[in-house]
Design a protein around this motif. Structure first.
Motif, PDB file in Angstrom:
ATOM      1  N   SER A 102      80.869  -2.275  -8.839  1.00 39.96           N
ATOM      2  CA  SER A 102      79.838  -3.044  -8.121  1.00 39.96           C
ATOM      3  C   SER A 102      80.439  -4.295  -7.490  1.00 39.96           C
ATOM      4  O   SER A 102      80.083  -4.652  -6.356  1.00 39.96           O
ATOM      5  CB  SER A 102      78.723  -3.434  -9.091  1.00 39.96           C
ATOM      6  OG  SER A 102      77.742  -4.247  -8.462  1.00 39.96           O
ATOM      7  N   VAL A 103      81.362  -4.952  -8.193  1.00 41.77           N
ATOM      8  CA  VAL A 103      82.015  -6.142  -7.622  1.00 41.77           C
ATOM      9  C   VAL A 103      82.835  -5.759  -6.396  1.00 41.77           C
ATOM     10  O   VAL A 103      82.830  -6.457  -5.370  1.00 41.77           O
ATOM     11  CB  VAL A 103      82.891  -6.817  -8.685  1.00 41.77           C
ATOM     12  CG1 VAL A 103      83.746  -7.918  -8.051  1.00 41.77           C
ATOM     13  CG2 VAL A 103      82.032  -7.380  -9.802  1.00 41.77           C
ATOM     14  N   SER A 104      83.578  -4.626  -6.456  1.00 38.41           N
ATOM     15  CA  SER A 104      84.385  -4.176  -5.309  1.00 38.41           C
ATOM     16  C   SER A 104      83.514  -3.850  -4.116  1.00 38.41           C
ATOM     17  O   SER A 104      83.812  -4.251  -2.974  1.00 38.41           O
ATOM     18  CB  SER A 104      85.210  -2.950  -5.709  1.00 38.41           C
ATOM     19  OG  SER A 104      85.915  -2.439  -4.601  1.00 38.41           O
ATOM     20  N   ASP A 105      82.399  -3.151  -4.368  1.00 40.97           N
ATOM     21  CA  ASP A 105      81.513  -2.788  -3.249  1.00 40.97           C
ATOM     22  C   ASP A 105      80.850  -4.035  -2.662  1.00 40.97           C
ATOM     23  O   ASP A 105      80.614  -4.101  -1.446  1.00 40.97           O
ATOM     24  CB  ASP A 105      80.446  -1.809  -3.718  1.00 40.97           C
ATOM     25  CG  ASP A 105      81.046  -0.453  -4.103  1.00 40.97           C
ATOM     26  OD1 ASP A 105      82.154  -0.150  -3.623  1.00 40.97           O
ATOM     27  OD2 ASP A 105      80.405   0.296  -4.888  1.00 40.97           O
ATOM     28  N   LYS A 106      80.552  -5.003  -3.494  1.00 37.91           N
ATOM     29  CA  LYS A 106      79.937  -6.232  -2.991  1.00 37.91           C
ATOM     30  C   LYS A 106      80.929  -6.995  -2.113  1.00 37.91           C
ATOM     31  O   LYS A 106      80.557  -7.554  -1.071  1.00 37.91           O
ATOM     32  CB  LYS A 106      79.489  -7.099  -4.175  1.00 37.91           C
ATOM     33  CG  LYS A 106      78.697  -8.325  -3.752  1.00 37.91           C
ATOM     34  CD  LYS A 106      78.210  -9.108  -4.960  1.00 37.91           C
ATOM     35  CE  LYS A 106      77.397 -10.319  -4.536  1.00 37.91           C
ATOM     36  NZ  LYS A 106      76.911 -11.106  -5.694  1.00 37.91           N
ATOM     37  N   THR A 107      82.212  -6.979  -2.499  1.00 43.75           N
ATOM     38  CA  THR A 107      83.237  -7.644  -1.685  1.00 43.75           C
ATOM     39  C   THR A 107      83.414  -6.939  -0.343  1.00 43.75           C
ATOM     40  O   THR A 107      83.547  -7.585   0.711  1.00 43.75           O
ATOM     41  CB  THR A 107      84.569  -7.661  -2.440  1.00 43.75           C
ATOM     42  OG1 THR A 107      84.392  -8.327  -3.704  1.00 43.75           O
ATOM     43  CG2 THR A 107      85.641  -8.369  -1.640  1.00 43.75           C
ATOM     44  N   ALA A 108      83.403  -5.595  -0.352  1.00 45.44           N
ATOM     45  CA  ALA A 108      83.518  -4.829   0.898  1.00 45.44           C
ATOM     46  C   ALA A 108      82.343  -5.110   1.813  1.00 45.44           C
ATOM     47  O   ALA A 108      82.487  -5.185   3.050  1.00 45.44           O
ATOM     48  CB  ALA A 108      83.604  -3.340   0.581  1.00 45.44           C
ATOM     49  N   GLN A 159      76.877  -1.465   2.873  1.00 42.09           N
ATOM     50  CA  GLN A 159      75.611  -1.815   2.228  1.00 42.09           C
ATOM     51  C   GLN A 159      75.152  -0.713   1.285  1.00 42.09           C
ATOM     52  O   GLN A 159      74.664  -0.988   0.170  1.00 42.09           O
ATOM     53  CB  GLN A 159      74.544  -2.075   3.301  1.00 42.09           C
ATOM     54  CG  GLN A 159      74.752  -3.385   4.065  1.00 42.09           C
ATOM     55  CD  GLN A 159      73.698  -3.589   5.138  1.00 42.09           C
ATOM     56  OE1 GLN A 159      73.042  -2.627   5.570  1.00 42.09           O
ATOM     57  NE2 GLN A 159      73.555  -4.828   5.611  1.00 42.09           N
ATOM     58  N   ALA A 160      75.300   0.534   1.700  1.00 43.58           N
ATOM     59  CA  ALA A 160      74.894   1.650   0.846  1.00 43.58           C
ATOM     60  C   ALA A 160      75.744   1.708  -0.417  1.00 43.58           C
ATOM     61  O   ALA A 160      75.233   1.939  -1.523  1.00 43.58           O
ATOM     62  CB  ALA A 160      74.990   2.969   1.617  1.00 43.58           C
ATOM     63  N   ALA A 161      77.039   1.494  -0.278  1.00 45.85           N
ATOM     64  CA  ALA A 161      77.923   1.538  -1.448  1.00 45.85           C
ATOM     65  C   ALA A 161      77.598   0.410  -2.419  1.00 45.85           C
ATOM     66  O   ALA A 161      77.582   0.597  -3.651  1.00 45.85           O
ATOM     67  CB  ALA A 161      79.378   1.452  -0.990  1.00 45.85           C
ATOM     68  N   ALA A 162      77.300  -0.797  -1.893  1.00 46.68           N
ATOM     69  CA  ALA A 162      76.956  -1.921  -2.771  1.00 46.68           C
ATOM     70  C   ALA A 162      75.639  -1.678  -3.508  1.00 46.68           C
ATOM     71  O   ALA A 162      75.505  -1.975  -4.708  1.00 46.68           O
ATOM     72  CB  ALA A 162      76.882  -3.198  -1.948  1.00 46.68           C
ATOM     73  N   SER A 163      74.646  -1.123  -2.811  1.00 45.08           N
ATOM     74  CA  SER A 163      73.359  -0.824  -3.460  1.00 45.08           C
ATOM     75  C   SER A 163      73.511   0.246  -4.531  1.00 45.08           C
ATOM     76  O   SER A 163      72.925   0.145  -5.625  1.00 45.08           O
ATOM     77  CB  SER A 163      72.339  -0.377  -2.408  1.00 45.08           C
ATOM     78  OG  SER A 163      72.106  -1.404  -1.460  1.00 45.08           O
ATOM     79  N   ALA A 164      74.302   1.273  -4.250  1.00 44.07           N
ATOM     80  CA  ALA A 164      74.492   2.359  -5.220  1.00 44.07           C
ATOM     81  C   ALA A 164      75.208   1.860  -6.465  1.00 44.07           C
ATOM     82  O   ALA A 164      74.840   2.222  -7.594  1.00 44.07           O
ATOM     83  CB  ALA A 164      75.273   3.504  -4.572  1.00 44.07           C
ATOM     84  N   SER A 165      76.220   1.030  -6.300  1.00 46.20           N
ATOM     85  CA  SER A 165      76.942   0.516  -7.471  1.00 46.20           C
ATOM     86  C   SER A 165      76.065  -0.418  -8.305  1.00 46.20           C
ATOM     87  O   SER A 165      76.120  -0.410  -9.542  1.00 46.20           O
ATOM     88  CB  SER A 165      78.219  -0.204  -7.015  1.00 46.20           C
ATOM     89  OG  SER A 165      77.889  -1.277  -6.137  1.00 46.20           O
ATOM     90  N   ALA A 166      75.222  -1.233  -7.620  1.00 45.82           N
ATOM     91  CA  ALA A 166      74.304  -2.100  -8.373  1.00 45.82           C
ATOM     92  C   ALA A 166      73.292  -1.272  -9.157  1.00 45.82           C
ATOM     93  O   ALA A 166      72.958  -1.597 -10.318  1.00 45.82           O
ATOM     94  CB  ALA A 166      73.603  -3.055  -7.405  1.00 45.82           C
ATOM     95  N   ALA A 167      72.772  -0.190  -8.570  1.00 43.99           N
ATOM     96  CA  ALA A 167      71.829   0.685  -9.267  1.00 43.99           C
ATOM     97  C   ALA A 167      72.491   1.370 -10.457  1.00 43.99           C
ATOM     98  O   ALA A 167      71.875   1.549 -11.519  1.00 43.99           O
ATOM     99  CB  ALA A 167      71.268   1.718  -8.293  1.00 43.99           C
TER     100      ALA A 167
END
Length: 431
Positions: free
Chosen positions: A118-124, A146-154
């Motif tokens: 989730s941290v990596s996707d948020k940085t991307a 955005q999709a990758a960050a939302s999926a990792s947070a979920a």
């Protein structure tokens, strides 16, 4: 000739003896008959109570079952091996306290990996936003980030929820029961772990006949008593009606009622059998008797009333016998001849008060004899060891409260109320 006279004398003597024996037997039999004809059995001692109008608190009585207002059998939501049991039997636990911990090593590792992703996707996503701001990034790249960050947070939230399911927490404050699991045991969803009951407030469910339904209303006072305390005499728990079922059971013709009772000392236990009494408005000037005074038979219910014996039944009262005053001269002639030098009668009377005749205590008037009168009555409602009498007696009647099994109509009795059979031995001793 002398021999004839001797024989005649002997025969006459024998005849006199026989006549005397026969006469004595007849006299004895007649005396015995007269003795038993005039002999009366001794008066039987009974306890009585005088009928007086009193206040009456009617009520609706029933049998109920106690339940906790909040009570549940806790189970686990997921599979796992018991790692730690954080409670013991009969412990009071606060809300949201952890009671059971399952093995969660795998879920914790997965959560750490998900958080890193989730941290990596948020940085991307932040880099894509910066490129988009400079005008060198494409919309597709931003949407993907955005999709990758939302999926990792979920995924992090999901693994956190799974991790939380490895713990069993108390949904409300209460008292836990005996643990039904052991350390190292494998549990599946639905396995019962322990019961949790809030014992501060209890509810009681009971049923009443449909005929008594109009007497009940929400908020009415309710009293509870434990099954072994001796009936409605001891009902220490007070509460009120909280619900009345609007539907009557067609098979039993009963209506369900629910009340709530405070239980600060924890004496009431869920599932307990109790006696329930719904108190109705108080009534005045009701004639009531202890239930021990009422006797039931095939001919009806009756009581024994103590009444004075008729003159023919009782012994005539003895008149007081006057005795001459002490010091009076019994042999004194009718005409008082005073010796010479005696004071005149007027002076003597002034010097010495007139002697009053003494009454013999043994010859004082006897109390009138008492007999029993059997009276059939119509009983009504019962409450706290008392029974309402609708017909048959009136205020002022003296009714027998104990010993009816050996009494009969017209029997001579003596009243002794030193012991009240309607009260327990402990209550008698406290007087």
């Amino acid at each position: 000739m002398k021999r004839f006279i001797s024989i005649t004398a002997i025969l006459l003597l024998l005849a006199l003896v026989c006549v005397g024996v026969v006469g004595f037997n007849l006299f004895r039999d007649n005396a015995i008959k007269q003795y038993f004809a005039t002999m009366k059995p001794p008066a039987t001692t009974v306890s009585t109570v005088v009928v007086k109008p009193s206040d009456w608190t009617p009520g609706v009585e029933a049998i109920g079952t106690v339940r906790a207002v909040r009570g549940v059998d806790l189970t686990v939501e997921t599979t796992g091996i018991v790692k730690d049991i954080l409670f013991h039997a009969n412990q009071k636990v606060p809300v949201d306290s952890v009671l059971l911990q399952l093995d969660d090593a795998v879920e914790r590792a997965d959560l750490v990996a998900a958080k890193a992703q989730s941290v990596s996707d948020k940085t991307a996503l932040e880099r894509a936003l910066e490129l988009q701001r400079r005008g060198v990034g494409t919309d597709a790249t931003l949407d993907t980030a955005q999709a990758a960050a939302s999926a990792s947070a979920a995924q992090v939230n999901k693994l956190q929820a799974v991790l939380d399911q490895k713990q069993l927490t108390a949904p409300f404050a209460g008292t836990v029961g005996i643990p039904k699991i052991d350390l190292g045991q494998y549990l599946s969803p639905g396995n019962a772990v322990v019961t949790l009951q809030d014992l501060d407030t209890m509810r009681v469910d009971f049923s009443v006949p449909e005929q008594q339904l109009p007497l009940l209303k929400i908020g009415q006072a309710v009293r509870l008593g434990l099954g072994g305390t001796g009936g409605g005499a001891d009902m220490p728990f007070a509460g009120s009606i909280r619900g009345i079922d609007p539907k009557i059971d067609a098979s039993s013709r009963l209506v369900s009622v629910r009340g709530e009772v405070a239980n600060p000392d924890g004496k009431l236990t869920p599932g307990q059998f109790v006696q329930v009494r719904v108190e109705l408005p108080q009534e005045k000037n009701i004639l009531s008797l202890p239930q021990t005074a009422l006797t039931s038979s095939l001919y009806g219910d009756f009581v024994f009333v103590v009444v004075p014996a008729k003159p023919a039944e009782g012994a005539p009262a003895a008149k007081p016998v006057e005795k001459p005053a002490a010091g009076a001269d019994a042999a004194k002639p009718a005409a008082d001849a005073k010796p010479a030098g005696a004071k005149p009668a007027a002076e003597d009377a002034a010097a010495k008060p007139a002697d009053k005749p003494a009454v013999d205590p043994a010859a004082e008037p006897e109390k009138p004899a008492l007999v029993l009168s059997q009276v059939f009555v119509k009983p009504g409602r019962r409450n706290d060891g008392m029974v309402e009498i609708i017909e048959g007696i009136k205020a002022g009647d003296e009714v027998v409260t104990a010993g009816q099994n050996r009494l009969f109509n017209g029997m001579s009795v003596a009243v002794d109320n030193t012991i009240d059979p309607s009260k327990s031995a402990n209550q008698q001793a406290q007087k």
